[in-house]
Design an enzyme around this catalytic site. Structure first.
Site, PDB file in Angstrom:
ATOM      1  CE  LYS A 139      -4.276   1.184  -0.191  1.00 33.77           C
ATOM      2  NZ  LYS A 139      -5.073   0.746  -1.340  1.00 33.77           N
ATOM      3  CB  SER A 162      -7.530   1.342  -3.442  1.00 35.04           C
ATOM      4  OG  SER A 162      -7.393   1.363  -2.047  1.00 35.04           O
TER       5      SER A 162
END
Length: 593
Positions: free
Chosen positions: A191, A390
Site C-alpha cells: 500500500k 483500492s
C-alpha cells in the site's frame, strides 16, 4: 447646474439601460443558439470523421455547452463520445473513413488509449479506411494512430517512442519545512499511497509492483504496434532506447514508423484520392460531437442503465483540487442513484462504469452496500476503465460480473489512515502555545497540540486492521473465494487487468460494450438499448453553475499559474485535513511518462 446634473443622471441611466438591454438580448441569443444546438446534424455522403487526438481526454464528456458557445473550451473530450462516434461512423454508410490528427495529447490512462485503439480496429472491419497525420506524435497518440492504413507526418515532425516510466514525488521534507508531519496507520505491504507524505523514495515493494505494471502495459503496447506496423517488438524496443524523437523523418520512414512525410496542404489531395473525388470537390468532414448527435440511438427492447462513477471517492462533494481532479464519486449520491435505478422497473440491468483510484473507505463501503442491494434485484456488471483500484475495486467487488481492460490498474486491496500533525507548525513556526485540562485519560485524543502517543497509535492501528479485514471479506464474498486466497493477492498489491483475470479479481477482459453484452445476457434480454447516468446538466443548470463557480475558477487558475509544477504538491498538503481519515486508494498522482 441643476440641469447639468439632471442631464448627467439621464445619460448614466440611458447607458445602464442600453447595457441591460444588450445583455438581455445577448442572453436570449445564447439561449436560442443552445436550443438550436439540439437539432440533429446530417451526415453528407462521402464524409470523413475527423478525430483530433489532442487536448485532454477524460472518461466522460462534460457537455459544457456554454463553454463551447463562448469559445472557452479547454480542449477536453470524453472517451464516451469518442467511442460512440467511431461506432456511429462504422455503421453510417455516408462515412467513408476516419482522419486522425494528432497534437499535444493528455490521456487519463493507458487503458483509455487501448479502448480507442480497439474501437478503431473494429471500425476497420467495415472495410473503411483510416489515415493519421501529425506534426508531432506523442507516444499515446502514436500508439492509437498505429492502427491507420496510412500514417503521415510533417517533414520536420517528431515521434515520441520512449517506453513507460514513473517519477513520483515525495512531500515529507517539503512539509517538514512548514513543521507538518504525517502519522500513519496502514495495512498492506504494497500500500504505497501514504509514501507520498511519509517517505522520500519508493519502497522496495512499491518499486516492484510499479515496475511490474508499467512493464505489462508496455508489452501490450509493443504487441499492438508490432502487429499494426509490421515491426518486431525487438526493433520497437531498440527504437525506444535510441531517443527516437530526435531522429529525422527519413529515418522514421526507414524504420517503418510512418509511411510518408506530407505538408499540411498535401493532405487533402491524398484524402480526395481515397474518396475518389475530383481535386476541386469539397471534402465533407464531421466532428466527434456532431457524429454522436447524428446517430440514431436505438430505443428498441429493454433498457440497460450505464452509470458512470469516475474520480476520487468522497463522502461529500469537495472543491476541485489535486486530491482527485475535477470529478468526484460522492458516496451518498451514487448510492441514492443506484437505489433509484434498482427500483426503476424500466431498467432491467445496470452497468457500473468505474474509473477510480479510490478514496474514502467510508464512502466505498456505502457504495458497496448499494451495489449489493442492486444485485439482489437485477444484474449489475462492472466495466473497469483506466483505474478500478483500492476503493475503486471495493465498489466493484460485489457485482455479478467484472469486465476489465487488459491495462486497467486494479486490485490494491488495503487501507490506511493518515493523520496530519500540525503541532510543529503551530508551536515551533507560529509560536502558538497550548495547555490542557481534562476529565478522562483520552479526552484530548486527536488534539492539534501534540502528535499521537504510542498508545493512541496502537489503538488506531487496530482500527485500521479491522477496516482492512472488512475490505478483504467484502472481496472474498463478492468473488466467492476464501479469505485466505484473497489475502495472498491483497496487502495493497496493484494488478493489471490481464493479470487480475488469472487470480480471479476480474471475470473477463473487454470493453464497455462487452460489459453491456454481459449485462444483457444475465438479464436474459434478446433486444436492448442503453441509457447513460447520471444525466448531463441542462443548459439552465450549467448557466447557474457557471455563475456560482466563476470566482472560484478564477482563483484556481491564478494559483495554478503562480505555482506551476508545484501546484499539485501544494494543494495536496493544503487539503490533507479535508480527507476522511480512513482511505482506500492508490497513490494520489500516478505519473505516466
Amino acid at each position: 447646474m441643476k440641469d447639468f446634473f439632471k442631464n448627467v443622471f439621464a445619460t448614466v441611466v440611458g447607458i445602464a439601460l442600453f447595457f441591460a438591454i444588450v445583455g438581455f438580448f445577448g442572453i436570449i441569443s445564447i439561449i436560442g443558439m443552445l436550443a438550436s444546438g439540439d437539432s440533429k446534424p446530417s451526415v453528407k455522403d462521402n464524409s470523413v470523421l475527423v478525430l483530433p487526438l489532442s487536448g485532454v481526454i477524460d472518461e466522460r464528456s462534460g457537455g459544457d455547452l456554454l463553454s463551447e458557445m463562448m469559445g472557452e473550451g479547454n480542449g477536453s473530450m470524453g472517451l464516451d463520445d469518442i467511442l460512440a462516434a467511431i461506432k456511429a461512423a462504422k455503421e453510417n454508410d455516408n462515412v467513408k473513413g476516419i482522419y486522425i490528427e494528432t497534437g499535444a495529447l493528455q490521456m487519463d490512462s493507458p487503458a483509455s488509449s487501448h479502448a480507442i485503439r480497439e474501437a478503431l480496429l473494429d471500425f476497420k472491419k467495415s472495410g473503411k479506411w483510416i489515415v493519421a497525420y501529425g506534426d508531432q506524435y506523442m507516444q499515446s497518440a502514436y500508439y492509437i494512430s498505429s492502427v491507420a492504413d496510412q500514417m503521415w507526418i510533417n517533414p520536420l515532425g517528431e515521434i515520441d517512442w520512449s517506453g513507460l516510466g514513473s517519477t513520483p514525488y515525495y512531500l515529507k521534507d517539503f512539509m517538514a519545512k512548514f513543521g507538518v508531519k504525517v502519522q500513519l496507520a496502514k495495512v498492506g505491504a504494497y500500500k504505497s499511497a501514504p509514501e507520498t507524505f511519509t517517505s522520500d523514495r519508493m519502497s522496495d515493494n512499491n518499486r516492484e509492483q510499479v515496475m511490474q505494471y508499467i512493464t505489462g502495459i508496455w508489452q501490450q503496447m509493443l504487441t499492438d504496434v508490432s502487429a499494426s506496423r509490421k515491426i518486431t517488438k525487438e526493433q520497437l524496443n531498440t527504437l525506444a532506447d535510441s531517443i527516437v524523437m530526435f531522429s529525422s523523418v527519413p529515418e522514421y520512414q526507414k524504420q517503418k514508423l510512418i509511411d510518408k512525410p506530407l505538408y499540411y496542404d498535401q493532405i487533402k489531395p491524398e484524402i480526395r484520392k481515397l474518396l475518389k473525388i475530383g481535386e476541386d470537390e469539397k471534402i465533407n468532414t464531421i466532428g466527434v460531437k456532431s457524429m454522436v448527435n447524428a446517430a440514431s440511438p436505438s430505443t428498441k427492447g429493454e433498457k440497460i442503465a450505464v452509470y458512470y462513477a469516475y474520480g476520487n471517492i468522497v463522502t461529500r462533494e469537495v472543491e476541485n483540487t489535486a486530491m482527485g481532479g475535477g470529478n468526484s464519486i460522492v458516496g451518498i449520491t451514487v448510492s441514492e442513484d443506484l437505489e433509484k435505478l434498482a427500483a426503476d422497473d424500466d431498467v432491467k440491468a445496470i452497468v457500473l462504469r468505474v474509473n477510480s483510484g479510490g478514496g474514502s473507505a467510508y464512502a466505498s463501503e456505502q457504495i458497496w452496500r448499494a451495489v449489493s442491494r442492486v444485485k439482489a434485484k437485477k444484474p449489475i456488471v462492472v466495466s473497469m476503465g483506466g483505474l478500478a483500484a483500492s476503493g475503486g475495486y471495493y465498489i466493484s467487488c460485489a457485482a455479478n460480473w467484472i469486465v476489465a481492460e487488459p491495462t486497467t490498474i486494479t486490485g490494491s486491496i488495503g487501507i490506511f489512515g493518515m493523520f496530519p500533525d500540525f503541532s510543529g507548525l503551530l508551536t515551533e513556526k507560529l509560536g502558538v502555545k497550548f495547555d490542557e485540562v481534562k476529565t478522562n485519560k483520552n479526552t484530548t485524543f486527536g488534539t492539534m497540540a501534540r502528535p499521537f502517543s504510542a498508545e493512541e497509535m496502537a489503538v488506531l492501528d487496530k482500527y485500521i486492521q479491522r477496516g482492512y479485514e472488512l475490505f478483504r471479506k467484502r472481496v472474498a464474498d463478492g468473488r466467492k473465494q476464501p479469505v485466505e486466497a484473497i489475502e495472498k493477492i491483497a496487502q495493497g498489491h496493484v494488478w493489471l487487468g490481464k493479470d487480475a483475470l488469472g487470480i480471479k479479481l476480474v471475470d473477463q477482459l473487454g470493453s464497455l460494450d462487452d460489459a453491456i453484452k454481459k449485462a444483457a445476457e444475465l438479464a436474459k434480454l434478446e433486444e436492448y438499448h442503453t441509457a447513460s447516468y447520471p444525466a448531463a446538466l441542462s443548459w439552465k443548470e450549467q448557466l447557474l453553475e457557471k455563475a456560482s463557480q466563476s470566482g472560484d475558477n478564477y482563483l484556481e487558475r491564478e494559483l495554478r499559474f503562480t505555482l506551476g509544477e508545484f501546484y499539485a504538491p501544494f494543494m495536496m498538503m493544503r487539503n490533507m485535513n479535508q480527507q476522511d481519515a480512513i482511505q482506500a486508494r492508490i497513490p494520489y498522482v500516478i505519473d505516466w511518462k
